[in-house]
Motif scaffolding. Structure first.
Motif, PDB file in Angstrom:
ATOM      1  N   PHE A 170       0.825  -1.200   0.000  1.00  0.00           N
ATOM      2  CA  PHE A 170       0.000   0.000   0.000  1.00  0.00           C
ATOM      3  C   PHE A 170       0.868   1.261   0.000  1.00  0.00           C
ATOM      4  O   PHE A 170       0.628   2.207  -0.753  1.00  0.00           O
ATOM      5  N   ALA A 171       1.889   1.288   0.841  1.00  0.00           N
ATOM      6  CA  ALA A 171       2.737   2.479   0.990  1.00  0.00           C
ATOM      7  C   ALA A 171       3.592   2.750  -0.244  1.00  0.00           C
ATOM      8  O   ALA A 171       4.001   3.890  -0.472  1.00  0.00           O
ATOM      9  N   LYS A 172       3.831   1.739  -1.045  1.00  0.00           N
ATOM     10  CA  LYS A 172       4.668   1.911  -2.237  1.00  0.00           C
ATOM     11  C   LYS A 172       4.107   2.977  -3.181  1.00  0.00           C
ATOM     12  O   LYS A 172       4.852   3.648  -3.877  1.00  0.00           O
ATOM     13  N   GLN A 173       2.797   3.181  -3.177  1.00  0.00           N
ATOM     14  CA  GLN A 173       2.184   4.186  -4.053  1.00  0.00           C
ATOM     15  C   GLN A 173       2.684   5.593  -3.744  1.00  0.00           C
ATOM     16  O   GLN A 173       2.678   6.465  -4.603  1.00  0.00           O
ATOM     17  N   PHE A 174       3.136   5.833  -2.518  1.00  0.00           N
ATOM     18  CA  PHE A 174       3.581   7.162  -2.130  1.00  0.00           C
ATOM     19  C   PHE A 174       5.012   7.458  -2.568  1.00  0.00           C
ATOM     20  O   PHE A 174       5.456   8.604  -2.475  1.00  0.00           O
ATOM     21  N   THR A 175       5.746   6.457  -3.038  1.00  0.00           N
ATOM     22  CA  THR A 175       7.141   6.680  -3.419  1.00  0.00           C
ATOM     23  C   THR A 175       7.266   7.561  -4.658  1.00  0.00           C
ATOM     24  O   THR A 175       8.350   8.057  -4.939  1.00  0.00           O
ATOM     25  N   ARG A 176       6.166   7.796  -5.357  1.00  0.00           N
ATOM     26  CA  ARG A 176       6.239   8.732  -6.492  1.00  0.00           C
ATOM     27  C   ARG A 176       6.474  10.147  -6.000  1.00  0.00           C
ATOM     28  O   ARG A 176       6.923  11.014  -6.741  1.00  0.00           O
ATOM     29  N   LEU A 177       6.183  10.385  -4.714  1.00  0.00           N
ATOM     30  CA  LEU A 177       6.362  11.704  -4.114  1.00  0.00           C
ATOM     31  C   LEU A 177       7.708  11.861  -3.415  1.00  0.00           C
ATOM     32  O   LEU A 177       8.113  12.969  -3.088  1.00  0.00           O
ATOM     33  N   GLY A 178       8.387  10.759  -3.151  1.00  0.00           N
ATOM     34  CA  GLY A 178       9.678  10.809  -2.460  1.00  0.00           C
ATOM     35  C   GLY A 178       9.900   9.565  -1.625  1.00  0.00           C
ATOM     36  O   GLY A 178       9.165   8.582  -1.725  1.00  0.00           O
ATOM     37  N   LYS A 179      10.923   9.625  -0.784  1.00  0.00           N
ATOM     38  CA  LYS A 179      11.255   8.504   0.090  1.00  0.00           C
ATOM     39  C   LYS A 179      10.184   8.372   1.166  1.00  0.00           C
ATOM     40  O   LYS A 179       9.695   9.363   1.697  1.00  0.00           O
ATOM     41  N   VAL A 180       9.826   7.125   1.500  1.00  0.00           N
ATOM     42  CA  VAL A 180       8.739   6.855   2.442  1.00  0.00           C
ATOM     43  C   VAL A 180       9.234   5.899   3.534  1.00  0.00           C
ATOM     44  O   VAL A 180       9.853   4.885   3.236  1.00  0.00           O
ATOM     45  N   GLU A 181       8.949   6.257   4.790  1.00  0.00           N
ATOM     46  CA  GLU A 181       9.179   5.348   5.907  1.00  0.00           C
ATOM     47  C   GLU A 181       7.833   4.776   6.323  1.00  0.00           C
ATOM     48  O   GLU A 181       6.856   5.510   6.451  1.00  0.00           O
ATOM     49  N   VAL A 182       7.798   3.469   6.524  1.00  0.00           N
ATOM     50  CA  VAL A 182       6.565   2.791   6.923  1.00  0.00           C
ATOM     51  C   VAL A 182       6.732   2.311   8.363  1.00  0.00           C
ATOM     52  O   VAL A 182       7.705   1.630   8.690  1.00  0.00           O
ATOM     53  N   TRP A 183       5.768   2.697   9.219  1.00  0.00           N
ATOM     54  CA  TRP A 183       5.800   2.369  10.635  1.00  0.00           C
ATOM     55  C   TRP A 183       4.506   1.691  11.054  1.00  0.00           C
ATOM     56  O   TRP A 183       3.447   2.020  10.548  1.00  0.00           O
ATOM     57  N   GLN A 184       4.636   0.768  12.001  1.00  0.00           N
ATOM     58  CA  GLN A 184       3.478   0.161  12.659  1.00  0.00           C
ATOM     59  C   GLN A 184       3.661   0.474  14.138  1.00  0.00           C
ATOM     60  O   GLN A 184       4.532  -0.082  14.808  1.00  0.00           O
ATOM     61  N   LEU A 185       2.894   1.456  14.617  1.00  0.00           N
ATOM     62  CA  LEU A 185       3.069   2.023  15.957  1.00  0.00           C
ATOM     63  C   LEU A 185       4.511   2.510  16.100  1.00  0.00           C
ATOM     64  O   LEU A 185       4.960   3.322  15.309  1.00  0.00           O
ATOM     65  N   GLY A 186       5.285   2.002  17.053  1.00  0.00           N
ATOM     66  CA  GLY A 186       6.665   2.446  17.250  1.00  0.00           C
ATOM     67  C   GLY A 186       7.691   1.601  16.532  1.00  0.00           C
ATOM     68  O   GLY A 186       8.895   1.727  16.775  1.00  0.00           O
ATOM     69  N   ARG A 187       7.252   0.736  15.644  1.00  0.00           N
ATOM     70  CA  ARG A 187       8.146  -0.199  14.946  1.00  0.00           C
ATOM     71  C   ARG A 187       8.316   0.216  13.488  1.00  0.00           C
ATOM     72  O   ARG A 187       7.346   0.265  12.734  1.00  0.00           O
TER      73      ARG A 187
END
Length: 73
Positions: free
Chosen positions: A33-50
């Motif tokens: 799901f988060a991969k779609q945002f990489t067209r805007l730049g680098k993306v960090e994906v977090w699940q709560l504090g992880r």
């Protein structure tokens, strides 16, 4: 069962520019799901504090030099 995730768009200076909260059933689903945002730049994906992963921007992948493929004859 779904879990809460966030995708953070990271600016060139390393500061988060924006965030998108979403739910996913697994880490792999969240990354897809988060991969779609990489067209805007680098993306960090977090699940709560992880931290799950850092996804490079599409632009940086396009700018990477291609390596020649060696073929044996």
């Amino acid at each position: 069962m779904t879990q809460q995730y966030r995708a953070y768009l990271v600016g060139e200076n390393g500061v988060f520019r924006s965030a998108e909260a979403f739910e996913a059933s697994s880490d792999s689903s969240a990354l897809a799901f988060a991969k779609q945002f990489t067209r805007l730049g680098k993306v960090e994906v977090w699940q709560l504090g992880r931290k799950i992963a850092v996804l490079e921007s599409e632009q940086s992948r396009l700018l990477e030099p291609t390596r020649p493929t060696l073929t044996r004859q």
